[in-house]
Design a protein around this motif. Structure first.
Motif, PDB file in Angstrom:
ATOM      1  N   LEU A  56       0.733  -1.224   0.114  1.00  0.00           N
ATOM      2  CA  LEU A  56      -0.109   0.140  -0.110  1.00  0.00           C
ATOM      3  C   LEU A  56       0.739   1.291   0.047  1.00  0.00           C
ATOM      4  O   LEU A  56       0.536   2.304  -0.519  1.00  0.00           O
ATOM      5  CB  LEU A  56      -1.079   0.027   1.310  1.00  0.00           C
ATOM      6  CG  LEU A  56      -2.099  -0.819   1.099  1.00  0.00           C
ATOM      7  CD1 LEU A  56      -2.988  -0.773   2.470  1.00  0.00           C
ATOM      8  CD2 LEU A  56      -3.161  -0.302  -0.106  1.00  0.00           C
ATOM      9  N   ARG A  57       2.201   1.188   0.564  1.00  0.00           N
ATOM     10  CA  ARG A  57       2.855   2.348   0.566  1.00  0.00           C
ATOM     11  C   ARG A  57       3.300   2.767  -0.771  1.00  0.00           C
ATOM     12  O   ARG A  57       3.646   4.147  -0.856  1.00  0.00           O
ATOM     13  CB  ARG A  57       4.308   2.180   1.341  1.00  0.00           C
ATOM     14  CG  ARG A  57       3.953   2.039   2.799  1.00  0.00           C
ATOM     15  CD  ARG A  57       5.337   1.558   3.494  1.00  0.00           C
ATOM     16  NE  ARG A  57       5.376   1.636   4.985  1.00  0.00           N
ATOM     17  CZ  ARG A  57       4.527   1.563   5.910  1.00  0.00           C
ATOM     18  NH1 ARG A  57       3.501   0.578   5.577  1.00  0.00           N
ATOM     19  NH2 ARG A  57       4.620   1.697   7.185  1.00  0.00           N
ATOM     20  N   GLY A  58       3.292   2.086  -1.747  1.00  0.00           N
ATOM     21  CA  GLY A  58       3.610   2.340  -3.210  1.00  0.00           C
ATOM     22  C   GLY A  58       2.486   2.482  -4.098  1.00  0.00           C
ATOM     23  O   GLY A  58       2.651   2.641  -5.410  1.00  0.00           O
ATOM     24  N   VAL A  59       1.528   2.528  -3.647  1.00  0.00           N
ATOM     25  CA  VAL A  59      -0.030   2.048  -4.703  1.00  0.00           C
ATOM     26  C   VAL A  59      -0.145   3.499  -5.615  1.00  0.00           C
ATOM     27  O   VAL A  59      -0.629   3.163  -6.815  1.00  0.00           O
ATOM     28  CB  VAL A  59      -1.186   1.969  -3.685  1.00  0.00           C
ATOM     29  CG1 VAL A  59      -1.550   3.465  -2.904  1.00  0.00           C
ATOM     30  CG2 VAL A  59      -2.164   1.566  -4.437  1.00  0.00           C
ATOM     31  N   GLU A  60       0.285   4.646  -5.188  1.00  0.00           N
ATOM     32  CA  GLU A  60       0.235   5.572  -6.207  1.00  0.00           C
ATOM     33  C   GLU A  60       1.486   5.520  -7.309  1.00  0.00           C
ATOM     34  O   GLU A  60       1.210   6.246  -8.034  1.00  0.00           O
ATOM     35  CB  GLU A  60       0.106   6.988  -5.273  1.00  0.00           C
ATOM     36  CG  GLU A  60      -1.022   7.007  -4.346  1.00  0.00           C
ATOM     37  CD  GLU A  60      -2.214   6.775  -4.909  1.00  0.00           C
ATOM     38  OE1 GLU A  60      -2.521   7.229  -6.101  1.00  0.00           O
ATOM     39  OE2 GLU A  60      -3.144   6.467  -4.372  1.00  0.00           O
ATOM     40  N   GLU A  61       2.631   5.085  -6.980  1.00  0.00           N
ATOM     41  CA  GLU A  61       3.563   4.962  -7.774  1.00  0.00           C
ATOM     42  C   GLU A  61       3.739   3.968  -8.761  1.00  0.00           C
ATOM     43  O   GLU A  61       3.789   4.114  -9.948  1.00  0.00           O
ATOM     44  CB  GLU A  61       5.089   4.793  -6.929  1.00  0.00           C
ATOM     45  CG  GLU A  61       5.253   6.067  -6.045  1.00  0.00           C
ATOM     46  CD  GLU A  61       6.517   5.779  -5.161  1.00  0.00           C
ATOM     47  OE1 GLU A  61       7.629   5.626  -5.912  1.00  0.00           O
ATOM     48  OE2 GLU A  61       6.287   5.628  -4.159  1.00  0.00           O
ATOM     49  N   ALA A  62       3.413   2.539  -8.115  1.00  0.00           N
ATOM     50  CA  ALA A  62       3.738   1.434  -9.229  1.00  0.00           C
ATOM     51  C   ALA A  62       2.689   1.259 -10.185  1.00  0.00           C
ATOM     52  O   ALA A  62       1.429   1.755 -10.115  1.00  0.00           O
ATOM     53  CB  ALA A  62       3.920   0.181  -8.221  1.00  0.00           C
ATOM     54  N   SER A  63       3.039   0.716 -11.208  1.00  0.00           N
ATOM     55  CA  SER A  63       2.082   0.281 -12.479  1.00  0.00           C
ATOM     56  C   SER A  63       1.268  -0.897 -11.870  1.00  0.00           C
ATOM     57  O   SER A  63      -0.030  -0.966 -12.082  1.00  0.00           O
ATOM     58  CB  SER A  63       2.754   0.077 -13.496  1.00  0.00           C
ATOM     59  OG  SER A  63       3.580  -1.183 -13.244  1.00  0.00           O
ATOM     60  N   MET A  64       1.926  -1.883 -10.985  1.00  0.00           N
ATOM     61  CA  MET A  64       1.030  -2.871 -10.621  1.00  0.00           C
ATOM     62  C   MET A  64       1.589  -3.654  -9.569  1.00  0.00           C
ATOM     63  O   MET A  64       3.014  -3.692  -9.496  1.00  0.00           O
ATOM     64  CB  MET A  64       0.937  -4.122 -11.929  1.00  0.00           C
ATOM     65  CG  MET A  64       0.101  -5.363 -11.174  1.00  0.00           C
ATOM     66  SD  MET A  64      -1.333  -4.901 -10.872  1.00  0.00           S
ATOM     67  CE  MET A  64      -2.415  -4.677 -12.369  1.00  0.00           C
ATOM     68  N   LEU A  65       0.910  -3.816  -8.555  1.00  0.00           N
ATOM     69  CA  LEU A  65       1.479  -4.403  -7.072  1.00  0.00           C
ATOM     70  C   LEU A  65       0.992  -5.907  -7.006  1.00  0.00           C
ATOM     71  O   LEU A  65      -0.329  -6.031  -7.133  1.00  0.00           O
ATOM     72  CB  LEU A  65       0.724  -3.687  -6.008  1.00  0.00           C
ATOM     73  CG  LEU A  65       1.475  -1.934  -6.139  1.00  0.00           C
ATOM     74  CD1 LEU A  65       0.630  -1.290  -5.195  1.00  0.00           C
ATOM     75  CD2 LEU A  65       2.810  -2.148  -5.538  1.00  0.00           C
ATOM     76  N   THR A  66       1.809  -6.996  -6.872  1.00  0.00           N
ATOM     77  CA  THR A  66       1.376  -8.153  -6.705  1.00  0.00           C
ATOM     78  C   THR A  66       1.696  -8.726  -5.582  1.00  0.00           C
ATOM     79  O   THR A  66       2.850  -8.579  -5.100  1.00  0.00           O
ATOM     80  CB  THR A  66       2.080  -9.089  -7.887  1.00  0.00           C
ATOM     81  OG1 THR A  66       1.570  -8.478  -9.185  1.00  0.00           O
ATOM     82  CG2 THR A  66       1.660 -10.401  -7.643  1.00  0.00           C
ATOM     83  N   GLY A  67       0.714  -9.323  -4.822  1.00  0.00           N
ATOM     84  CA  GLY A  67       0.878 -10.102  -3.446  1.00  0.00           C
ATOM     85  C   GLY A  67       0.831 -11.646  -3.518  1.00  0.00           C
ATOM     86  O   GLY A  67       0.034 -12.100  -3.895  1.00  0.00           O
ATOM     87  N   VAL A  68       1.839 -12.459  -2.744  1.00  0.00           N
ATOM     88  CA  VAL A  68       1.544 -13.663  -2.567  1.00  0.00           C
ATOM     89  C   VAL A  68       1.765 -14.125  -1.116  1.00  0.00           C
ATOM     90  O   VAL A  68       2.689 -13.502  -0.613  1.00  0.00           O
ATOM     91  CB  VAL A  68       2.838 -14.414  -3.515  1.00  0.00           C
ATOM     92  CG1 VAL A  68       2.926 -16.011  -3.285  1.00  0.00           C
ATOM     93  CG2 VAL A  68       2.503 -14.162  -4.958  1.00  0.00           C
ATOM     94  N   HIS A  92      -2.839  -7.371  -7.591  1.00  0.00           N
ATOM     95  CA  HIS A  92      -3.202  -8.840  -7.910  1.00  0.00           C
ATOM     96  C   HIS A  92      -2.708  -9.681  -6.651  1.00  0.00           C
ATOM     97  O   HIS A  92      -1.630  -9.467  -6.348  1.00  0.00           O
ATOM     98  CB  HIS A  92      -2.699  -9.183  -9.196  1.00  0.00           C
ATOM     99  CG  HIS A  92      -2.852 -10.819  -9.221  1.00  0.00           C
ATOM    100  ND1 HIS A  92      -4.220 -11.147  -9.785  1.00  0.00           N
ATOM    101  CD2 HIS A  92      -1.902 -11.853  -9.210  1.00  0.00           C
ATOM    102  CE1 HIS A  92      -4.001 -12.576  -9.885  1.00  0.00           C
ATOM    103  NE2 HIS A  92      -2.866 -12.928  -9.546  1.00  0.00           N
ATOM    104  N   PHE A  93      -3.493 -10.290  -5.899  1.00  0.00           N
ATOM    105  CA  PHE A  93      -3.257 -11.004  -4.881  1.00  0.00           C
ATOM    106  C   PHE A  93      -3.476 -12.488  -5.045  1.00  0.00           C
ATOM    107  O   PHE A  93      -4.399 -12.870  -5.668  1.00  0.00           O
ATOM    108  CB  PHE A  93      -4.054 -10.704  -3.677  1.00  0.00           C
ATOM    109  CG  PHE A  93      -3.331  -9.445  -3.084  1.00  0.00           C
ATOM    110  CD1 PHE A  93      -2.214  -9.062  -2.422  1.00  0.00           C
ATOM    111  CD2 PHE A  93      -4.085  -8.124  -3.485  1.00  0.00           C
ATOM    112  CE1 PHE A  93      -1.800  -7.791  -1.938  1.00  0.00           C
ATOM    113  CE2 PHE A  93      -3.729  -6.902  -3.027  1.00  0.00           C
ATOM    114  CZ  PHE A  93      -2.490  -6.803  -2.442  1.00  0.00           C
ATOM    115  N   SER A  94      -2.743 -13.380  -4.711  1.00  0.00           N
ATOM    116  CA  SER A  94      -3.083 -14.870  -4.876  1.00  0.00           C
ATOM    117  C   SER A  94      -2.028 -15.784  -3.839  1.00  0.00           C
ATOM    118  O   SER A  94      -1.316 -15.324  -3.362  1.00  0.00           O
ATOM    119  CB  SER A  94      -2.439 -15.300  -6.317  1.00  0.00           C
ATOM    120  OG  SER A  94      -1.108 -15.142  -6.522  1.00  0.00           O
ATOM    121  N   GLU A  95      -2.801 -16.947  -3.409  1.00  0.00           N
ATOM    122  CA  GLU A  95      -2.003 -17.753  -2.768  1.00  0.00           C
ATOM    123  C   GLU A  95      -0.825 -18.462  -3.521  1.00  0.00           C
ATOM    124  O   GLU A  95      -1.047 -18.733  -4.603  1.00  0.00           O
ATOM    125  CB  GLU A  95      -3.032 -18.997  -2.196  1.00  0.00           C
ATOM    126  CG  GLU A  95      -4.032 -18.557  -1.419  1.00  0.00           C
ATOM    127  CD  GLU A  95      -5.118 -19.935  -1.048  1.00  0.00           C
ATOM    128  OE1 GLU A  95      -4.540 -20.799  -0.457  1.00  0.00           O
ATOM    129  OE2 GLU A  95      -6.257 -19.719  -1.331  1.00  0.00           O
TER     130      GLU A  95
END
Length: 218
Positions: A56-68, A92-95
């Protein structure tokens, strides 16, 4: 050491979300964000993303944030946190298993991992995967406990900085787990990462040397 299961962490969503918002870990996340450089227009991966607070700290900067994350409940919480801020379209978040990431080689500009690699039965396997999915010229950035981290050292740190309540409890729990898993010196981390293909490494000591932010350039 046995393989970790996602269900082990499902019941800890509230604990980890609260821990990510403590002053001590929040400050470390800020330092890690700064050490990682600009996220402007970058594709960023967080391995073991928990509830998504670091991304969330880079949500305004990054083109896409992916979490696993290994835990399905952590993934639900991450999606919820981004939904509340109307930023689901940039995430995009995924197990997923840190040691077997479901991404192609060279998929991300920047790969992050905090409070995760040291937990793995084989941390090198997780580091290898992070390097594999990160583009050449990109960076891998991690937070791990140092060799100085233990219960007594964490308690002394908490006392020195007038920590109490959950702020203190969460730090002590992290120190307790780290003594049962893996702790590193900067030289050990550099050796492992360079052996896996990193060109250059630099380290930033945080929490008065109880933990290390490592930036590996590929």
């Amino acid at each position: 050491m046995r393989k970790m299961q996602g269900e082990e962490f499902d019941s800890l969503v509230s604990f980890f979300d609260d821990m990510a918002r403590t002053k001590w870990l929040g400050a470390v996340h800020d330092e890690l964000k700064q050490a990682s450089g600009s996220w402007e227009e970058k594709s960023v991966l967080d391995v073991g993303c928990g509830t998504g607070r670091l991304l969330l700290r880079g949500v305004e900067e990054a083109s896409m944030l992916t979490g696993v994350d290994l835990s399905s409940e952590m993934i639900k919480a991450s999606k919820q946190n981004f939904f509340f801020l109307n930023r689901s379209n940039k995430s995009h978040f995924s197990e997923g298993d840190a040691c077997n990431l479901a991404f192609e080689d060279d998929s991300f500009d920047l790969s992050l991992s905090t409070c995760v690699m040291f937990l793995l039965p084989e941390p090198e396997a997780g580091m290898k995967e992070m390097i594999r999915v990160t583009k050449k010229g990109g960076k891998v950035v991690m937070l791990n406990p140092s060799l100085q981290m233990d219960q007594m050292a964490a308690f002394s740190y908490a006392k020195k900085h007038n920590m109490s309540g959950f702020e203190q409890t969460s730090l002590l729990k992290w120190s307790n787990v780290s003594t049962k898993r893996h702790r590193y010196s900067p030289d050990q981390l550099s050796e492992k990462l360079k052996g896996l293909g990193a060109k250059e490494t630099k380290h930033v000591e945080v929490l008065d040397g109880l933990a290390i932010i490592t930036v590996a350039s590929l």
